[in-house]
Write a protein that holds these residues in place. Structure first.
Motif, PDB file in Angstrom:
ATOM      1  N   VAL A  51       0.847  -1.200   0.000  1.00 19.81           N
ATOM      2  CA  VAL A  51       0.000   0.000   0.000  1.00 19.81           C
ATOM      3  C   VAL A  51       0.883   1.251   0.000  1.00 19.81           C
ATOM      4  N   LYS A  52       2.064   1.099  -0.565  1.00 23.73           N
ATOM      5  CA  LYS A  52       3.042   2.185  -0.548  1.00 23.73           C
ATOM      6  C   LYS A  52       2.505   3.428  -1.225  1.00 23.73           C
ATOM      7  N   ASP A  53       1.817   3.241  -2.363  1.00 21.04           N
ATOM      8  CA  ASP A  53       1.314   4.408  -3.084  1.00 21.04           C
ATOM      9  C   ASP A  53       0.144   5.055  -2.366  1.00 21.04           C
ATOM     10  N   ALA A  54      -0.701   4.233  -1.769  1.00 21.25           N
ATOM     11  CA  ALA A  54      -1.882   4.758  -1.088  1.00 21.25           C
ATOM     12  C   ALA A  54      -1.522   5.345   0.284  1.00 21.25           C
ATOM     13  N   ASN A  55      -0.564   4.727   0.962  1.00 23.69           N
ATOM     14  CA  ASN A  55      -0.206   5.186   2.319  1.00 23.69           C
ATOM     15  C   ASN A  55       1.329   5.237   2.444  1.00 23.69           C
ATOM     16  N   PRO A  56       1.952   6.214   1.832  1.00 20.65           N
ATOM     17  CA  PRO A  56       3.418   6.289   1.850  1.00 20.65           C
ATOM     18  C   PRO A  56       4.005   6.500   3.260  1.00 20.65           C
ATOM     19  N   LYS A  57       3.277   7.173   4.157  1.00 19.78           N
ATOM     20  CA  LYS A  57       3.784   7.412   5.509  1.00 19.78           C
ATOM     21  C   LYS A  57       3.915   6.102   6.285  1.00 19.78           C
ATOM     22  N   LEU A  58       2.999   5.164   6.067  1.00 19.50           N
ATOM     23  CA  LEU A  58       3.095   3.877   6.741  1.00 19.50           C
ATOM     24  C   LEU A  58       4.349   3.138   6.272  1.00 19.50           C
ATOM     25  N   TYR A  59       4.586   3.183   4.949  1.00 24.78           N
ATOM     26  CA  TYR A  59       5.786   2.530   4.404  1.00 24.78           C
ATOM     27  C   TYR A  59       7.051   3.169   4.974  1.00 24.78           C
ATOM     28  N   GLU A  60       7.053   4.493   5.041  1.00 27.42           N
ATOM     29  CA  GLU A  60       8.239   5.210   5.559  1.00 27.42           C
ATOM     30  C   GLU A  60       8.497   4.862   7.017  1.00 27.42           C
ATOM     31  N   ALA A  61       7.445   4.729   7.798  1.00 31.51           N
ATOM     32  CA  ALA A  61       7.586   4.398   9.219  1.00 31.51           C
ATOM     33  C   ALA A  61       8.180   3.012   9.414  1.00 31.51           C
ATOM     34  N   THR A  62       7.755   2.031   8.633  1.00 36.45           N
ATOM     35  CA  THR A  62       8.289   0.679   8.777  1.00 36.45           C
ATOM     36  C   THR A  62       9.752   0.611   8.348  1.00 36.45           C
ATOM     37  N   VAL A  63      10.096   1.367   7.295  1.00 37.53           N
ATOM     38  CA  VAL A  63      11.495   1.402   6.851  1.00 37.53           C
ATOM     39  C   VAL A  63      12.382   2.030   7.929  1.00 37.53           C
ATOM     40  N   ASN A  64      11.944   3.149   8.516  1.00 33.96           N
ATOM     41  CA  ASN A  64      12.730   3.822   9.560  1.00 33.96           C
ATOM     42  C   ASN A  64      12.896   2.948  10.791  1.00 33.96           C
ATOM     43  N   LYS A  65      11.881   2.133  11.085  1.00 35.70           N
ATOM     44  CA  LYS A  65      11.953   1.228  12.226  1.00 35.70           C
ATOM     45  C   LYS A  65      13.089   0.228  12.045  1.00 35.70           C
ATOM     46  N   LEU A  66      13.220  -0.302  10.803  1.00 35.13           N
ATOM     47  CA  LEU A  66      14.295  -1.245  10.515  1.00 35.13           C
ATOM     48  C   LEU A  66      15.660  -0.556  10.522  1.00 35.13           C
ATOM     49  N   LYS A  67      15.719   0.665   9.986  1.00 38.70           N
ATOM     50  CA  LYS A  67      16.982   1.404   9.995  1.00 38.70           C
ATOM     51  C   LYS A  67      17.436   1.714  11.424  1.00 38.70           C
ATOM     52  N   PHE A  68      16.504   1.954  12.327  1.00 40.79           N
ATOM     53  CA  PHE A  68      16.820   2.209  13.725  1.00 40.79           C
ATOM     54  C   PHE A  68      17.525   1.003  14.343  1.00 40.79           C
ATOM     55  N   TRP A  69      17.179  -0.183  13.857  1.00 41.53           N
ATOM     56  CA  TRP A  69      17.823  -1.413  14.333  1.00 41.53           C
ATOM     57  C   TRP A  69      19.089  -1.744  13.544  1.00 41.53           C
ATOM     58  N   LYS A  70      19.581  -0.768  12.795  1.00 41.79           N
ATOM     59  CA  LYS A  70      20.832  -0.885  12.037  1.00 41.79           C
ATOM     60  C   LYS A  70      20.705  -1.864  10.869  1.00 41.79           C
ATOM     61  N   ILE A  71      19.498  -1.982  10.321  1.00 40.87           N
ATOM     62  CA  ILE A  71      19.304  -2.753   9.097  1.00 40.87           C
ATOM     63  C   ILE A  71      19.591  -1.809   7.930  1.00 40.87           C
ATOM     64  N   THR A  72      20.502  -2.196   7.023  1.00 44.83           N
ATOM     65  CA  THR A  72      20.925  -1.300   5.937  1.00 44.83           C
ATOM     66  C   THR A  72      19.856  -1.219   4.847  1.00 44.83           C
ATOM     67  N   GLU A  73      19.965  -0.164   4.025  1.00 44.67           N
ATOM     68  CA  GLU A  73      19.027   0.001   2.910  1.00 44.67           C
ATOM     69  C   GLU A  73      19.142  -1.155   1.915  1.00 44.67           C
ATOM     70  N   GLU A  74      20.373  -1.677   1.727  1.00 47.32           N
ATOM     71  CA  GLU A  74      20.551  -2.811   0.838  1.00 47.32           C
ATOM     72  C   GLU A  74      19.784  -4.033   1.341  1.00 47.32           C
ATOM     73  N   GLN A  75      19.838  -4.233   2.673  1.00 45.29           N
ATOM     74  CA  GLN A  75      19.107  -5.366   3.240  1.00 45.29           C
ATOM     75  C   GLN A  75      17.589  -5.168   3.101  1.00 45.29           C
TER      76      GLN A  75
END
Length: 592
Positions: free
Chosen positions: A172-196
């Protein structure tokens, strides 16, 4: 009859033996008495002021020109000089050293220390997510770790859930981009890289185990986990220390800290690496003294790219602990007897038939490794006792001569001033009068707060002092003058060398006390002088000076308090010393 013959024979034999024994003894006794009488006629002549002078016949002292006097055996009248026999010197193991000027920096301060890890180059590898350790790729303490190296693999239920949320949010990235951004930032906070993250979205598969990577190079100091351990978020797996740069830490006693500054060079070596010397600069001095050891630590950094040095290695260092290259008189610390208030050394008179040691009080300056800087009391070329000084001092004390504990032998002698006003020749008083005139010119310059003028006039005083004929006074008065002349010279030179008016006035205070004592003891010719006193001078301890005018003109304050003071005493040609020494005690009835 036969019996009588035997008795007579024994009697004759006894008489013969008696004559041989006692006759020869008498002859030897006569010879001994003759030799003793001859030895008694061999006199040694010395100077009462300079006891190091020993000559076989009468004459003048080569130092001061004073008439030599016979030296009585084992009867040294100078309480400052203690004589010992050659055997006593050997038994006490008396050792001496000739001292001289040297560069203060040339004497290094010996230090001991250790190599320590550089605290600024340490880090901890932590888990940024909670979970269970599946694998460890670092297995023991001391193992080398490189930045970016795989450290461990962890299974985390929270991370699995977050990946599932990412896949759903991506739909639902196109319909709800903020939800997608929040889940990505959550993983980055745990030191998960963008490549991963891109790999998860592309494969649409949840990764069950994630790897932890080192963010710092070094060696493992502490291993805190094992396979199967469950970690909380932020928990430490390993402590890492980079050893490419280390600290050299040294302990310095508080008495040696005065001349040490950051930037001073320090050279050191370690028994683990013989014949190799390391050099660095001090970068830190601990501001706090250890109350148990009475030391402070100093720190220097050392490059260790070749990994030769290791933490906890013992070090022996040498530091030039002064900031200047000025020369100074240095004396070994073993020569100094210290009582807390006073410092004492013993100086050997060279080339004397009887080993003689003079008691000297010295003023200590900075500590320089194994030596002290001497501010006053010794001269270049003096031969000081560096081993056995305590034995000499104890022996002098038992002999009722000057020692650390018998200092009163000196102070009692100087509690009152001698009176030579009647016996002093007029010519000596005239020469002393010229010295007083130059003293008064110094006083007037200080009244005007003129540094240059007081220094110039002090040089004139030195010149007039050199013209005083010391041979005009004899005996005790000669000895007294020699001591006064030395004190006048030293304080006058202090005024010459000083560039600050306050320092000049401090030296003038001491100079005035000596000049007043000298004037009262020897008297004056056809002049009148006033001993004047200000209770507020000398840091409120009071200070004296000598003046030709009754009007108060204070040399210690100048225009600030020109009239502060009062007349203490008047010295004229009829003055007779009352035997009281100048003391800095307060007075009443002074002017402001």
């Amino acid at each position: 009859m036969k019996k009588y013959i035997i008795y007579i024979g024994l009697l004759v034999t006894g008489l013969t033996l008696g004559w041989l024994i006692f006759g020869n003894s008498s002859k030897d006794s006569t010879t001994s008495e003759k030799n003793s009488s001859e030895s008694k006629t061999e006199e040694i002549w010395t100077c009462s002021m300079h006891p190091q002078i020993r000559q076989p016949e009468a004459g003048d002292c080569p130092i001061c020109g004073m008439d030599l006097i016979p030296l009585e055996a084992n009867n040294n009248s100078n309480p400052l000089v203690f004589e010992m026999t050659d055997d006593a010197v050997k038994i006490a193991n008396i050792q001496t050293t000739v001292i001289g000027s040297g560069s203060v920096d040339a004497k290094g301060l010996k230090l001991s220390g250790k190599i320590k890890a550089d605290e600024t180059n340490s880090a901890s590898i932590v888990s940024h997510i909670s979970g269970r350790i599946e694998k460890l790729f670092i297995s023991y303490t001391g193992e080398k770790v490189s930045k970016g190296q795989k450290i461990a693999s962890i299974y985390s239920p929270k991370l699995i859930t977050a990946q599932k949320e990412l896949l759903e949010a991506n739909k639902v990235k196109d319909a709800n981009p903020k939800l997608y951004e929040a889940t990505v930032n959550k993983l980055k906070f745990w030191k998960i890289t963008e490549e991963q993250i891109e790999s998860i979205i592309t494969s649409k598969e949840v990764i069950e185990s994630f790897n932890i990577y080192a963010g710092f190079s070094g060696v493992v100091l502490n291993k805190k986990v094992s396979v199967g351990d469950y970690l909380n978020e932020g928990e430490v797996l390993f402590d890492i220390q980079n050893l490419n740069q280390l600290w050299a830490i040294f302990d310095v006693y508080e008495t040696d800290l005065k001349g040490i500054k950051t930037g001073n060079k320090i050279s050191f070596n370690t028994p683990a690496i013989p014949n190799k010397t390391f050099t660095s600069s001090i970068v830190f001095i601990d501001p706090v003294i250890n109350p148990t050891t009475r030391t402070a630590t100093i720190r220097t950094t050392i490059n260790n790219q070749n990994q030769l040095l290791k933490p906890e290695m013992f070090l022996e260092g040498t530091i030039n602990n002064t900031s200047s290259n000025n020369t100074a008189i240095l004396v070994p610390k073993s020569a100094v007897l210290w009582t807390g208030e006073r410092s004492v050394v013993y100086v050997k008179f060279p080339d004397l038939p009887i080993p003689s040691f003079e008691f000297r009080e010295v003023t200590l300056g900075e500590s320089n490794g194994t030596s002290y800087t001497i501010l006053d009391g010794l001269n270049n070329g003096d031969e000081v006792v560096t081993n056995g000084a305590f034995v000499i001092d104890a022996s002098a004390q038992l002999n009722n001569q000057s020692s650390m504990m018998n200092r009163n032998l000196l102070s009692n002698q100087s509690e009152s001033l001698p009176d030579y006003t009647t016996s002093t020749p007029i010519e000596f008083k005239k020469q002393l009068g010229l010295v007083l005139e130059n003293y008064l010119s110094i006083k007037n310059a200080l009244v005007n707060s003129n540094v240059k003028e007081s220094s110039k006039n002090s040089k004139s005083l030195i010149e007039s002092l050199d013209k005083v004929d010391m041979k005009l006074v004899q005996g005790e008065s000669h000895i007294f003058w020699m001591a006064q002349m030395k004190a006048i010279t030293e304080n006058t030179k202090g005024i010459i060398e000083a560039t600050n008016i306050s320092v000049q006035r401090d030296f003038f205070n001491s100079l005035s006390n000596t000049v007043i004592s000298t004037t009262k003891s020897f008297g004056v010719e056809q002049n009148t002088f006033y001993v004047q006193f200000c209770p507020m001078a000398g840091n409120d301890k009071g200070a004296y000076w000598l003046s030709k005018e009754a009007e108060i003109k204070n040399p210690y304050f100048g225009d600030e308090m020109l009239t502060c003071g009062s007349i203490k005493e008047t010295i004229d040609e009829n003055f007779k010393n009352k035997g009281t020494k100048i003391k800095n005690s307060p007075m009443s009835g002074h002017n402001h």
